[in-house]
Design a protein around this motif. Structure first.
Motif, short mmCIF file in Angstrom:
data_model
loop_
_atom_site.label_atom_id
_atom_site.label_comp_id
_atom_site.label_asym_id
_atom_site.label_seq_id
_atom_site.Cartn_x
_atom_site.Cartn_y
_atom_site.Cartn_z
N ILE A 11 0.65 2.70 0.69
CA ILE A 11 1.79 2.06 1.41
C ILE A 11 1.50 0.86 2.44
O ILE A 11 0.86 1.40 3.19
CB ILE A 11 3.07 2.95 1.94
CG1 ILE A 11 3.31 3.73 0.92
CG2 ILE A 11 4.00 2.03 2.25
CD1 ILE A 11 4.16 5.05 1.42
N SER A 12 1.62 -0.31 1.93
CA SER A 12 1.33 -1.48 2.94
C SER A 12 2.14 -2.73 3.00
O SER A 12 2.33 -3.52 1.87
CB SER A 12 -0.21 -2.05 2.74
OG SER A 12 -0.71 -2.82 3.44
N VAL A 13 3.31 -2.74 3.63
CA VAL A 13 4.51 -3.68 3.42
C VAL A 13 4.45 -4.49 4.71
O VAL A 13 4.30 -4.01 5.71
CB VAL A 13 5.79 -2.78 3.07
CG1 VAL A 13 5.45 -2.26 1.86
CG2 VAL A 13 5.98 -1.84 4.28
N PHE A 14 5.08 -5.78 4.54
CA PHE A 14 5.47 -6.50 5.56
C PHE A 14 6.88 -6.14 6.07
O PHE A 14 7.16 -5.89 7.15
CB PHE A 14 5.51 -7.93 5.06
CG PHE A 14 5.80 -8.88 6.08
CD1 PHE A 14 4.58 -9.59 6.85
CD2 PHE A 14 7.12 -9.31 6.49
CE1 PHE A 14 4.85 -10.66 7.75
CE2 PHE A 14 7.07 -10.41 7.33
CZ PHE A 14 6.17 -10.78 8.07
N HIS A 15 7.72 -5.76 5.22
CA HIS A 15 9.06 -5.25 5.36
C HIS A 15 9.22 -3.86 5.32
O HIS A 15 9.00 -3.26 4.41
CB HIS A 15 10.27 -6.10 4.28
CG HIS A 15 10.18 -7.40 4.43
ND1 HIS A 15 9.72 -8.33 3.54
CD2 HIS A 15 10.99 -8.35 5.25
CE1 HIS A 15 9.64 -9.39 3.61
NE2 HIS A 15 10.63 -9.68 4.87
N LEU A 34 -1.79 6.83 2.51
CA LEU A 34 -2.51 5.94 2.91
C LEU A 34 -1.99 4.78 3.24
O LEU A 34 -1.09 4.08 2.46
CB LEU A 34 -3.76 5.48 1.72
CG LEU A 34 -4.36 6.48 1.08
CD1 LEU A 34 -5.58 6.03 0.26
CD2 LEU A 34 -5.37 7.22 2.01
N SER A 35 -2.55 3.98 4.54
CA SER A 35 -2.05 2.64 4.81
C SER A 35 -2.80 1.98 5.72
O SER A 35 -3.99 2.39 5.86
CB SER A 35 -0.58 3.27 5.61
OG SER A 35 0.26 1.85 5.77
N CYS A 50 -0.74 10.30 8.06
CA CYS A 50 -1.24 9.08 7.15
C CYS A 50 -2.67 8.63 7.51
O CYS A 50 -2.96 8.50 8.73
CB CYS A 50 -0.18 7.76 7.43
SG CYS A 50 -0.34 6.52 6.57
N ASP A 51 -3.32 8.47 6.25
CA ASP A 51 -4.59 8.06 6.60
C ASP A 51 -4.81 6.61 6.47
O ASP A 51 -4.18 5.90 5.81
CB ASP A 51 -5.71 8.81 5.45
CG ASP A 51 -5.68 10.14 5.56
OD1 ASP A 51 -5.58 10.94 6.59
OD2 ASP A 51 -5.91 10.90 4.53
N THR A 52 -5.92 6.14 7.12
CA THR A 52 -6.18 4.53 7.18
C THR A 52 -6.73 4.31 5.83
O THR A 52 -7.74 4.92 5.53
CB THR A 52 -6.66 4.27 8.29
OG1 THR A 52 -8.21 4.86 8.33
CG2 THR A 52 -6.08 4.48 9.77
N VAL A 53 -6.57 3.06 5.20
CA VAL A 53 -7.31 2.58 4.37
C VAL A 53 -8.95 2.43 4.87
O VAL A 53 -9.93 2.78 3.99
CB VAL A 53 -6.87 1.21 3.65
CG1 VAL A 53 -8.07 0.62 2.94
CG2 VAL A 53 -5.70 1.43 3.00
N GLU A 54 -8.91 2.09 6.15
CA GLU A 54 -10.30 2.19 6.61
C GLU A 54 -11.33 3.39 6.29
O GLU A 54 -12.58 3.12 6.25
CB GLU A 54 -10.41 1.72 7.88
CG GLU A 54 -9.71 0.16 8.11
CD GLU A 54 -8.08 0.03 8.24
OE1 GLU A 54 -7.84 -1.15 8.58
OE2 GLU A 54 -7.67 1.04 7.77
N SER A 55 -10.46 4.25 6.65
CA SER A 55 -11.40 5.69 6.49
C SER A 55 -11.68 6.33 5.25
O SER A 55 -12.52 6.91 4.93
CB SER A 55 -10.23 7.03 6.80
OG SER A 55 -9.17 7.14 5.62
N ASP A 105 4.56 -5.06 -0.50
CA ASP A 105 5.32 -6.36 -0.48
C ASP A 105 4.50 -7.67 -0.28
O ASP A 105 3.47 -7.23 0.60
CB ASP A 105 6.50 -6.46 0.14
CG ASP A 105 6.72 -6.35 1.51
OD1 ASP A 105 5.94 -6.25 2.17
OD2 ASP A 105 7.82 -6.18 2.15
N LEU A 106 4.88 -8.83 -0.33
CA LEU A 106 3.99 -9.85 0.06
C LEU A 106 4.50 -10.66 1.12
O LEU A 106 5.77 -10.61 1.67
CB LEU A 106 4.20 -10.98 -1.39
CG LEU A 106 3.98 -10.35 -2.44
CD1 LEU A 106 4.15 -11.18 -3.67
CD2 LEU A 106 2.41 -9.98 -2.54
#
Length: 198
Positions: A11-15, A34-35, A50-55, A105-106
């Protein structure tokens, strides 16, 4: 029906408005989250693990945030075909976690143009990672559910409420269709801006 269980969600969103109920349901269903960046902070502040994508990638967000999710461990996790022995073997070999749901979202390109922002600011609102995640999730709809804008949150919420953390092939294909509508509209807007600003 070709039902698939959501075990890991990116999950990685602007809104972020409207995400709370979805996150509550995913957490209740035991889905690994993941985020990145602000979304990761938002999820943690709600009290959900929530785990980071970086992990997973072992890379930080670089180039002023231009590169966050663009990594084989992220895209391999989305594009890997679960019924393809070669893909499954490589995912295991390279420690690529399967990602079953992508909520993204974009960057608000059209809103930025409409605000009268500078060319430099407009260019920075051309989303690269987000649109790539959408296309990857939509392409692999046989295994992955893609939610490409907050307009699709109610559809995802309905699926989660009715079926728990499970999606049918028909639902995933509908989400893919809507996702490609999002990317098509977005690229059309970017093309129009370039055409008008030669």
């Amino acid at each position: 029906m070709a039902e698939k269980k959501i075990q890991t969600a990116l999950i990685s969103v602007f809104h972020k408005d409207g995400l709370e109920q979805i996150l509550a349901k995913l957490n209740a269903e035991g889905v690994r989250l993941l985020s990145t960046g602000g979304t990761h902070k938002f999820i943690q502040e709600l009290g959900y693990p929530c785990d980071t994508v970086e992990s997973i990638t072992t890379y930080p967000s670089i180039l002023g945030g231009r590169v966050k999710t663009l990594h084989p461990k992220v895209f391999g996790g989305i594009l890997g075909r679960r019924d393809n022995d070669g893909d499954v073997e490589q995912m295991s070999q390279y420690e690529i976690p399967a990602i079953d749901l992508v909520v993204v979202d974009l960057y608000p390109f059209e809103d930025t143009v409409a605000s009268g922002a500078s060319e430099a600011d407009i260019i920075e609102k051309i989303d690269i990672g987000g649109i790539s995640l959408i296309r990857a999730g939509a392409k692999n709809f046989k295994d992955v559910a893609i939610v490409a804008s907050k307009a699709e949150y109610p559809l995802l919420q309905d699926i989660l409420d009715r079926r728990g953390a499970n999606t049918t092939l028909e639902e995933r294909k509908l989400l893919a269709e809507r996702a490609f509508a999002v990317t098509s509209h977005y690229d059309t807007a970017i093309h129009a801006w370039f055409a008008q600003n030669k």
